[in-house]
Design an enzyme around this catalytic site. Structure first.
Site, PDB file in Angstrom:
ATOM      1  N   SER B  75       0.679  -1.396   0.020  1.00  0.00           N
ATOM      2  CA  SER B  75       0.029   0.145  -0.027  1.00  0.00           C
ATOM      3  C   SER B  75       0.839   1.254   0.199  1.00  0.00           C
ATOM      4  O   SER B  75       0.235   2.388  -0.214  1.00  0.00           O
ATOM      5  CB  SER B  75      -0.976   0.112   1.154  1.00  0.00           C
ATOM      6  OG  SER B  75      -2.026  -0.921   1.065  1.00  0.00           O
ATOM      7  N   LYS B  78       0.601   3.451  -3.045  1.00  0.00           N
ATOM      8  CA  LYS B  78      -0.506   4.110  -3.104  1.00  0.00           C
ATOM      9  C   LYS B  78      -0.134   5.555  -3.103  1.00  0.00           C
ATOM     10  O   LYS B  78      -0.820   6.681  -3.722  1.00  0.00           O
ATOM     11  CB  LYS B  78      -1.880   4.017  -1.830  1.00  0.00           C
ATOM     12  CG  LYS B  78      -2.479   2.926  -2.027  1.00  0.00           C
ATOM     13  CD  LYS B  78      -3.201   2.331  -1.033  1.00  0.00           C
ATOM     14  CE  LYS B  78      -4.083   1.179  -0.925  1.00  0.00           C
ATOM     15  NZ  LYS B  78      -4.375   0.536   0.164  1.00  0.00           N
ATOM     16  N   TYR B 202      -2.591  -2.177 -10.393  1.00  0.00           N
ATOM     17  CA  TYR B 202      -2.681  -1.765  -8.930  1.00  0.00           C
ATOM     18  C   TYR B 202      -1.688  -3.015  -8.137  1.00  0.00           C
ATOM     19  O   TYR B 202      -1.043  -2.654  -7.402  1.00  0.00           O
ATOM     20  CB  TYR B 202      -4.057  -1.989  -8.554  1.00  0.00           C
ATOM     21  CG  TYR B 202      -4.351  -1.610  -7.140  1.00  0.00           C
ATOM     22  CD1 TYR B 202      -3.823  -0.539  -6.314  1.00  0.00           C
ATOM     23  CD2 TYR B 202      -4.547  -2.877  -6.148  1.00  0.00           C
ATOM     24  CE1 TYR B 202      -3.841  -0.418  -4.910  1.00  0.00           C
ATOM     25  CE2 TYR B 202      -4.752  -2.769  -4.898  1.00  0.00           C
ATOM     26  CZ  TYR B 202      -4.156  -1.727  -4.116  1.00  0.00           C
ATOM     27  OH  TYR B 202      -4.383  -1.529  -2.937  1.00  0.00           O
ATOM     28  N   TYR B 254      -4.238   3.490   7.699  1.00  0.00           N
ATOM     29  CA  TYR B 254      -5.603   2.963   7.761  1.00  0.00           C
ATOM     30  C   TYR B 254      -6.433   3.449   8.865  1.00  0.00           C
ATOM     31  O   TYR B 254      -6.228   4.553   9.322  1.00  0.00           O
ATOM     32  CB  TYR B 254      -5.393   1.151   8.048  1.00  0.00           C
ATOM     33  CG  TYR B 254      -4.341   0.739   6.938  1.00  0.00           C
ATOM     34  CD1 TYR B 254      -4.724   0.710   5.473  1.00  0.00           C
ATOM     35  CD2 TYR B 254      -3.463   0.092   7.182  1.00  0.00           C
ATOM     36  CE1 TYR B 254      -3.800   0.158   4.593  1.00  0.00           C
ATOM     37  CE2 TYR B 254      -2.620  -0.737   6.443  1.00  0.00           C
ATOM     38  CZ  TYR B 254      -2.846  -0.648   5.098  1.00  0.00           C
ATOM     39  OH  TYR B 254      -2.136  -1.001   3.903  1.00  0.00           O
ATOM     40  N   VAL B 272       0.906  -3.648   4.011  1.00  0.00           N
ATOM     41  CA  VAL B 272       0.760  -5.036   4.707  1.00  0.00           C
ATOM     42  C   VAL B 272       2.100  -5.961   4.834  1.00  0.00           C
ATOM     43  O   VAL B 272       2.065  -6.978   5.760  1.00  0.00           O
ATOM     44  CB  VAL B 272      -0.559  -6.010   4.388  1.00  0.00           C
ATOM     45  CG1 VAL B 272      -1.754  -5.207   4.708  1.00  0.00           C
ATOM     46  CG2 VAL B 272      -0.232  -6.046   2.788  1.00  0.00           C
TER      47      VAL B 272
END
Lengths: 331, 331, 331, 331
Positions: B75, B78, B202, B254, B272
C-alpha cells in the site's frame, strides 16, 4: 523606540494591510452560505460579517473586519473541554472512553456508534464524543462542572467568559438529536453522568461567548504546546497539546477535515456559529513564511456551508495559509 | 576532515547508536503480530525482522537492523501513484474523481462507496480510491501505465525498481475483494480503464520491491516538498507534496491513522508487508529535535497488527518521534 | 349432549392431549435462552414456564402448561396500538408516517432511521415505528391516550387489563435506548407528541398484563379479519386486519421473521417477556389441518433467544404449525 | 356439454371479461414507469404492454392483454433456482449458505454483506443470495449447471424454454455490479463455483424466456405445494414449496415487499423485465373469493418503478387480490 522594534512595527503594519485586503476579498463568499437555523438564536447574525485576529508568539497582533464581535463558540468548545478533561483524568483514561479516529460522517451522525465494535465514540471533535467528554468533567452537578470549565477558560483567555443564556435556552429546547445521542451513549455505557447534566454542561459550553482575539490566544497557546506567552505559564501538558492538535487536524472541520488538511494544513476547529480557531506550530528557517515562530488565529464569519464550516472564514484561512506559507505540511 | 564535519560525524554516530538500541528494544513487540497471510507469498517473511533507515536533508544517514532487506511495498505504492497521477492530470482533476476525506473504516471496506452521495471513493490511501487512481495513470495498456510508474519511481529512488512476480501472481489469484471493489467502481463510474487493466497495474505496483533506504529517500523528498536533494531536482510540484502529506497524516495508517497522528504525528504510509514510509517536515529553531532540517524514514517489520500496520515498526516510530521531538504537532 | 357436540368434545380432548405432550416436549428448549435482563422486573420469571392457549372460531379452546399465568405483553402491544391508530386516523395517514417494510436489523436499531431517505421509520413492529405510532394515539395527555388504548383492549379481550406498575417503572428508569430513539424521531419529524408523553404511553402499553387466553382471543379476532366471535362485533376494519397480519408475518418476530415465516408460516408477534400472539386464517378444504376455520394462539415462555423471541415458545409453535398443517403457505 | 360444465364455462367467461376490463383500467399506470435501461436489450420493450394469465386448479384459465408475449424472466428465475438447489442439496444445506431474512435494502445492495456477522447473504430473492444459489447448482461447468436448470423448468412448464442470447450478452458485458457482488461472495466464502461460472449461469437463467401462461403455471404448482396438476406429478417437496412461498412473500418484490404483502398479500416474485409470478394458496369456504381452490398468476408489464417492479402489473394484481379476495391474510 529602537530600530528593531520599528522594523517589527513596520512588518506588522504591512501584514495587517494585507490581511484587511483579504478580508475584503473573502467576504463575498458568504453569499453561498447561511447562518445556522437549527439554533434559533443564531439566525439573527449578519451573514456578511467576517472578522479575524492573528497573534504570534513575538507579540504581533493582526486584526481585520468584525474582529471584536462576540459570538458563541459552539463546537470550538469541544477542544477546550477535551484539554480540561485530559488534564484532570490523564490522556489514557480519556482515550479509553473516546477514540481519536476520524470518520467521514457528519458531525451529528449516530451510525458509527451502532456499527462499530466496541461502540466507543469515534472522536471528541464530533457530538457523540464531545458529550462523552463533557460528562467526564469533574464535579457533582452541572454547575460544579461548568465552574471548572469557566475557570479553565479564564486561564486561557485571561478573563471570565460569559455564557449566552438566550442561545443556551434556544438550543436546550430543540436539542432533540443531541438528547438522542446522549441517551444512546448512556445506553452503551459511554456517558459518565446523568444525561441531563451532561447535556446542560455541553450546551452551556457551546454558548460561551468569545471574540476572535480570544480564539487566537487559545490557538497561540496550543501552538506553543500549552504555554501561555502572556501569563508566561504552562497551562496544560505539552502531550495533551499534541494530541489535541492532531485531533483538530484530522477531525476539527467536520467531514471537510480532509480537504482542509490538504489545502490549508492547520489544526483548526470550527463551530456552527461561524467561528474557527486555528493554530500554527512554529515553522523552520527554511520556510518562506513571515510568521515562523508560532501563531494562533481566530475567525468569525457566521454564514456556514452544508458541512457546518464558515464559508468566508475557510476561504480567508486558505488565503492566509497559502500566501504566508503556514501549512504544517509545507517545508 | 574539518572540525565541523567531524562534529557532524560524531552526532551521526551517536544518533545511530541510539537508533540501534531502540530497534533492539522494539523487536519483541512483533510477537503480538503476524505476517500477512492473505497474500501467500508474504507468509514466508521473518516476523522478527525490524529494519530502519533515516535520511535527513543535511546528509545524515542512520540505519539499524534489517535495513537492507528488500520487500514489496504494497500500500505504500498508493502514495506514489497518487503523486504521479496528480503530476500528469493536475490535483483538481484527480480530486474530482477521488475525495480526500478520512474514514474510520478498514482499508478494504466497500460500505462507504454504497452509502455516500456522491459515491466518489473516500480517499486514495484506501483500496477503492487507490484502484481508481491506478486506473487514471496515463497509458493505453497495463504495461504502458506501469512503465510510466516505474520511470517515476526511478526519479525518486535513483534506480529502476523490480517487481516481485511471485508476489504479484500470488495476489492476482486471490484478489477477490479487490476485484469486487474494482467492478463496483466501474459500475458507479469511478474507474477510468478496463477493470483487469486497473487491477493488474494496482497489484503490480503493490509488488514493487524496495528497502528502507528507498523509502527513507521518498520520505525525504516529500519532506522537502518534492525536491530530491541527491539529484538536486524538483521531482513534483510542492502543492502535490502538501496534499500528499496531508493525506498520509489523515489516512495513511488505515483505521489507526488518528492514534498515529496523536502520538507519533508524522505523515506516514504503511503496507501489509510491514513497510512504513514516514516524512518529517523541517522543524523550527524552538524545537529540541536533533534533526530539524527535514528527514525521511523507512521502516521494515513484517509482523502486522489487525489493522494492517507493522507492530514493531509503529513502536519504533513512536520512540523516534517522541525522543527526538519529530511530531509535526510539537512546537 | 347431542352426538355432534360429543364428537367435537372428543376431538377437542384429543387435540388437547397432543398439545400437552408437545408442551412437555418443548419445555427443555428453554435451557438455551434467558429471561430478559434489560428490564429488571422481568428477571424474576421462571425460565422454564411454558404455557399455551389455542382458540378456534368454532369454540374449541385448547390449553396446556402455564396458560393461566399473567405477564406483561411488551412488544405484542405494538400490534394493538397500530390497529387502534389505524382505526382512528385511517391506514393511509398512518402509513405516511411509518413504513411497512421489513428490515434485517435488530428491534432497537437506529441505523435505518439515519441511512434511509426519507427517514420514515421502517415499520411499526420495531421500536422506532412503534414509538411513532404511540405518539399518534389521539389524546392530549399520556393518560388520555392510554385510556383510549385500554378501552380498545377491553373490546378485544372482554375485560379491562391492568398495567404492571413495577415493570413500567423499571423500564422507565432504564429506557435509554428508547429515549434515544424517541428524541431522534422528534428531530426528524416523526414524533407526534412530546417525547416524554410518547415514551410514557409506549412503556405503559408494554406493561399491560395478559395471559395466553387473552392473546389467543386477539389472534382469533385477527384471524376473522377484525370480528370478535364472542361479542359478535366487528371490532376493527378488515383492511386494517390484513395490513396488520402482513406486518406480523414480515416483521413480527424481529430479525428472525424470515425463518419464522419459512418454517412456521403464521402471522405472529413476540415480546421480550416471552409472549407470542399468533393468528391463523381459515384454511381450505384441501388442507389436512384439524383446525381449518381460523384460530388464535397465545404462548408464554419467558426464556428468550438473542433475537428476543421465546425459545420454547417458537419450538412449540413450529410443532403446532407443522403437525396440524397451519402454515398460511401450505395448501 | 353437461349443465355443470356449462356453469363453469359461464363463470370463466364472466371472470375473463372482468379481468380484461381491469387490464384496460390498469394500462395507463405504466406511464409513470420506464423499461429497465441498465440491460440495453430490454429498452426496446413496449412500456404499455400489459398481459395476464390466471390458472386455477379446477382448470379455469383466464387471459387478457398481451398474455402471449414472451419476455426474459430475469429475477423470477431466483425462485426456480432456489427450488432446484433445495431439491438437490436439501433445505438445511442451502440455508446454511444463504439466510431467509428480509432486508429493507435495494435488490443489488452490497452493504448487508459487509455489515452483518456472519456475512451470509441475506436471502435468495436478492442478487447476492441468488448468485450464491446459482453457484450451488450441481454440475462441473456452466453448461452442465444450466442443462439441469433447463430440464427442471421443462418439468414445470411442459416445454424446453429458450434463452435469449442477445439479452444474456447485453447483460454479460455490463454486469459490473453483479461481478462485484460475485467476487465479494467469493472473498467471504459464499460462492461455490468459479466466479465466472456462477455469473454465466446466473445471467443465462435471467435470460430464460417465458410468457404469462408459463409463469401462471409455475405459480399454480407452488400453490399446490409442488404438485403439477397437468402432469399429475409432485415436482418438488411440499416443504420446499412452503419455504419458497414464505420467501416470495417477505422478499419477492424487492424493497416494496412489505407494502405488497400488506395490500395485495400474495407470495410473488418480480423481474426487471416487467414480469411477475404470483401464487395463491387455496382459500377457505368462509372466503368470498370466486377462486378458492388455489391459483397461479403470470403478469407482464415492462414499465417498472424505481424499485424494479412492474407498475401496471402491481396495480393489476392489487385489483385482482382486492376484488376477488385473494390475499392470504384475508379470512
Amino acid at each position: 523606540m529602537d530600530v528593531n522594534l520599528l522594523a517589527v512595527n513596520e512588518k506588522e503594519k504591512n501584514l495587517s494591510y494585507t490581511l484587511q485586503s483579504w478580508v475584503t476579498e473573502c467576504k463575498p463568499f458568504a453569499k453561498d452560505g447561511r447562518c445556522a437555523t437549527y439554533i434559533p438564536a443564531l439566525m439573527d447574525s449578519n451573514p456578511f460579517d467576517l472578522g479575524v485576529c492573528l497573534l504570534d508568539s513575538t507579540g504581533i497582533k493582526l486584526t481585520a473586519g468584525e474582529w471584536e464581535k462576540y459570538f458563541t463558540i459552539q463546537s470550538i468548545s469541544k477542544v477546550i473541554n477535551f484539554i480540561l478533561v485530559c488534564s484532570h483524568l490523564g490522556i489514557s483514561t480519556v482515550l479509553d472512553r473516546v477514540d481519536v479516529e476520524p470518520t467521514g460522517d457528519a458531525f451529528n451522525s449516530i451510525i458509527h456508534l451502532e456499527l462499530h465494535k466496541p461502540k466507543k465514540p469515534f472522536n471528541p471533535m464530533i457530538n457523540p464524543g464531545a458529550i462523552t467528554v463533557s460528562s467526564m468533567i469533574p464535579g457533582n452537578s452541572s454547575s460544579e462542572k461548568l465552574e471548572l470549565l469557566i475557570q479553565f477558560v479564564e486561564k486561557l483567555i485571561g478573563k471570565r467568559p460569559t455564557i449566552n443564556q438566550e442561545v443556551f435556552e434556544s438550543e436546550w429546547e430543540t436539542a432533540y438529536r443531541n438528547r438522542a445521542l446522549a441517551y444512546y451513549l448512556k445506553e452503551i455505557g459511554y456517558l459518565y453522568s446523568d444525561v441531563e447534566i451532561a447535556l446542560e454542561v455541553y450546551l452551556k459550553q457551546c454558548a460561551i461567548e468569545m471574540n476572535t482575539v480570544d480564539l487566537a490566544l487559545i490557538g497561540l497557546i496550543l501552538s506553543l504546546d500549552g504555554f501561555n506567552p502572556i501569563t508566561q505559564k504552562q497551562i496544560f501538558d505539552k502531550k495533551i497539546a499534541r494530541v489535541t492538535k492532531a485531533l483538530m487536524l484530522t477531525c476539527g472541520m467536520y467531514n471537510g477535515s480532509g480537504k482542509f488538511a490538504a489545502f490549508i494544513g492547520m489544526p483548526a476547529k470550527s463551530g456552527v456559529s461561524g467561528g474557527i480557531m486555528a493554530t500554527v506550530p512554529p515553522k523552520s528557517l527554511m520556510s518562506k513564511t513571515p510568521l515562523n515562530q508560532g501563531c494562533g488565529i481566530g475567525i468569525y464569519g457566521p454564514a456556514i456551508d452544508d458541512i457546518g464550516n464558515s464559508l468566508a472564514g475557510v476561504m480567508l484561512l486558505k488565503k492566509i495559509s497559502q500566501e504566508w506559507e503556514l501549512s504544517i505540511f509545507s517545508c
